[in-house]
Design an enzyme around this catalytic site. Sequence first.
Site, PDB file in Angstrom:
ATOM      1  CB  ALA A   1     -10.491   2.908   3.430  1.00  0.00           C
TER       2      ALA A   1
ATOM      3  N   GLY B   1      -8.025  -0.777   1.597  1.00  0.00           N
ATOM      4  CA  GLY B   1      -9.468  -1.172   0.939  1.00  0.00           C
ATOM      5  C   GLY B   1      -9.153  -1.280  -0.324  1.00  0.00           C
TER       6      GLY B   1
ATOM      7  CD  GLU C   1      -9.426  -4.663   3.320  1.00  0.00           C
ATOM      8  OE1 GLU C   1      -9.551  -3.570   3.245  1.00  0.00           O
ATOM      9  OE2 GLU C   1      -9.980  -5.412   4.285  1.00  0.00           O
TER      10      GLU C   1
HETATM   11  N1  CAA Z   1      -6.744   8.069   1.821  1.00  0.00           N
HETATM   12  C1  CAA Z   1      -6.866   9.416   1.532  1.00  0.00           C
HETATM   13  N2  CAA Z   1      -6.145  10.115   0.715  1.00  0.00           N
HETATM   14  C2  CAA Z   1      -5.022   9.392   0.215  1.00  0.00           C
HETATM   15  C3  CAA Z   1      -4.907   8.011   0.390  1.00  0.00           C
HETATM   16  C4  CAA Z   1      -5.772   7.226   1.271  1.00  0.00           C
HETATM   17  N3  CAA Z   1      -5.782   5.905   1.555  1.00  0.00           N
HETATM   18  N4  CAA Z   1      -3.773   7.801  -0.377  1.00  0.00           N
HETATM   19  C5  CAA Z   1      -3.433   8.689  -1.128  1.00  0.00           C
HETATM   20  N5  CAA Z   1      -4.098   9.759  -0.705  1.00  0.00           N
HETATM   21  C6  CAA Z   1      -3.958  11.155  -1.293  1.00  0.00           C
HETATM   22  C7  CAA Z   1      -2.825  11.699  -0.543  1.00  0.00           C
HETATM   23  O1  CAA Z   1      -2.976  12.374   0.844  1.00  0.00           O
HETATM   24  C8  CAA Z   1      -2.401  13.061  -1.396  1.00  0.00           C
HETATM   25  O2  CAA Z   1      -3.311  13.876  -1.476  1.00  0.00           O
HETATM   26  P1  CAA Z   1      -2.837  15.489  -1.182  1.00  0.00           P
HETATM   27  O3  CAA Z   1      -2.193  15.784  -2.559  1.00  0.00           O
HETATM   28  O4  CAA Z   1      -4.066  16.330  -0.674  1.00  0.00           O
HETATM   29  O5  CAA Z   1      -1.829  15.465  -0.022  1.00  0.00           O
HETATM   30  C9  CAA Z   1      -2.691  12.308  -2.735  1.00  0.00           C
HETATM   31  O6  CAA Z   1      -3.715  11.276  -2.519  1.00  0.00           O
HETATM   32  C10 CAA Z   1      -1.506  11.681  -3.713  1.00  0.00           C
HETATM   33  O7  CAA Z   1      -0.755  10.926  -2.725  1.00  0.00           O
HETATM   34  P2  CAA Z   1       0.888  10.788  -2.344  1.00  0.00           P
HETATM   35  O8  CAA Z   1       1.189  12.409  -2.573  1.00  0.00           O
HETATM   36  O9  CAA Z   1       0.823  10.187  -1.047  1.00  0.00           O
HETATM   37  O10 CAA Z   1       1.050  10.040  -3.544  1.00  0.00           O
HETATM   38  P3  CAA Z   1       2.764   9.260  -3.608  1.00  0.00           P
HETATM   39  O11 CAA Z   1       2.831   8.759  -5.143  1.00  0.00           O
HETATM   40  O12 CAA Z   1       3.804   9.836  -2.790  1.00  0.00           O
HETATM   41  O13 CAA Z   1       2.359   7.996  -2.928  1.00  0.00           O
HETATM   42  C11 CAA Z   1       1.208   6.171  -1.838  1.00  0.00           C
HETATM   43  C12 CAA Z   1       1.508   7.025  -2.974  1.00  0.00           C
HETATM   44  C13 CAA Z   1       2.383   5.149  -1.486  1.00  0.00           C
HETATM   45  C14 CAA Z   1      -0.094   5.182  -2.388  1.00  0.00           C
HETATM   46  C15 CAA Z   1       0.628   6.926  -0.716  1.00  0.00           C
HETATM   47  O14 CAA Z   1      -0.262   7.942  -1.170  1.00  0.00           O
HETATM   48  C16 CAA Z   1      -0.040   6.136   0.444  1.00  0.00           C
HETATM   49  O15 CAA Z   1       0.907   5.698   1.223  1.00  0.00           O
HETATM   50  N6  CAA Z   1      -1.236   6.132   0.721  1.00  0.00           N
HETATM   51  C17 CAA Z   1      -1.767   5.427   1.737  1.00  0.00           C
HETATM   52  C18 CAA Z   1      -1.953   3.962   1.507  1.00  0.00           C
HETATM   53  C19 CAA Z   1      -2.561   3.396   2.686  1.00  0.00           C
HETATM   54  O16 CAA Z   1      -2.032   3.299   3.691  1.00  0.00           O
HETATM   55  N7  CAA Z   1      -3.925   2.533   2.557  1.00  0.00           N
HETATM   56  C20 CAA Z   1      -4.581   2.064   3.460  1.00  0.00           C
HETATM   57  C21 CAA Z   1      -5.746   2.741   3.946  1.00  0.00           C
HETATM   58  S1  CAA Z   1      -6.490   2.197   5.465  1.00  0.00           S
HETATM   59  C22 CAA Z   1      -7.603   1.142   4.721  1.00  0.00           C
HETATM   60  O17 CAA Z   1      -7.872   0.852   3.705  1.00  0.00           O
HETATM   61  C23 CAA Z   1      -8.363   0.399   5.834  1.00  0.00           C
HETATM   62  C24 CAA Z   1      -9.265  -0.792   5.301  1.00  0.00           C
HETATM   63  O18 CAA Z   1      -9.018  -1.788   5.538  1.00  0.00           O
HETATM   64  C25 CAA Z   1     -10.592  -0.685   4.369  1.00  0.00           C
END
Ligand code: CAA
Length: 257
Positions: free
Chosen positions: A65, A108, A111
């Site tokens: 998400a 998400g 999910e």
């Molecule tokens: N939400 C918003 N933006 C996101 C995102 C997310 N879940 N995942 C990645 N992005 C964005 C980053 O912020 C980044 O944007 P900017 O360039 O503006 O900074 C862009 O996408 C590229 O991401 P990274 O630079 O981080 O890419 P990477 O290859 O270095 O890493 C990754 C990839 C390991 C997937 C990392 O992006 C990450 O850890 N993302 C978050 C994963 C996460 O925690 N997901 C759970 C979210 S909570 C949820 O989903 C709740 C629910 O139950 C519904």
Amino acid sequence: MTYQTLLVEQAGAVGLVTLNRPEALNAINTQLIDELNQALDGFERDPAIGCVLVTGSAKAFAAGADVKEMATLCFPGTYLDDFLGRWDRVAQRRKPIIAAVAGHALGGGFELALMCDFIIAADSARFGLPEVKLGVIPGAGGVQRLTRLVGRAKAMDMLLSGRSMDAFEAERCGVVARVVPADELLEEAMDSAQRIAAQSRTAVMMLKECVNRVDEGSLAEGLRFERRMFQAVFATPDQKEGMGAFIDKRKAEFGKA
Ligand code: CAA
């Protein structure tokens, strides 16, 4: 209908939805889930469509998400708006939905894939529910669906640490139906979707209902429901055609109504 966060196409009897927020690794914001529901509404209504395929990019099915959208939310608002409540409409669709997953399927994003009827994974896919690392928990059914699929021990292992698993571990523990080379993912998934779309619509939708019953109630209730559906299928022309074709040693031609 134009979409900002999706690409929506039709390939024969298959509806193809590609999540398309590359700048955020397909993170799912409110607009994306609303557009996805609109696209799925359209496919549900369209008698030409027999199966839906949902996919993302080579790098990410969806990385969760949208954390940037959620970061400032507070409790009464999330409760009053039933935040994430609309996501579950994906799981309540009657036509079959396949998730074709490459790269990250996290939070998400995982999910969403679990709401689909089955997942075909590229060998590059990684699945996880890392919410605990953000100080939250999954909220779109991931805890329930993952635990039912993999059992308590592995679910706890993944959920409490937030660790992800690769495509092969996901296949071993029943999260994905099969793993294919990344460059063949779309072709393989489309082939599956087309096979499903060519079957009897009635039989396919009844099967989906029956399989979903496995998770919803007791075994006794599920067996009874399955048997009733089996009995009801004998009211359809597709049963006559399918069984008749088998006996006549010819290919079945099912109606699309
Ligand atoms: N939400 C918003 N933006 C996101 C995102 C997310 N879940 N995942 C990645 N992005 C964005 C980053 O912020 C980044 O944007 P900017 O360039 O503006 O900074 C862009 O996408 C590229 O991401 P990274 O630079 O981080 O890419 P990477 O290859 O270095 O890493 C990754 C990839 C390991 C997937 C990392 O992006 C990450 O850890 N993302 C978050 C994963 C996460 O925690 N997901 C759970 C979210 S909570 C949820 O989903 C709740 C629910 O139950 C519904």
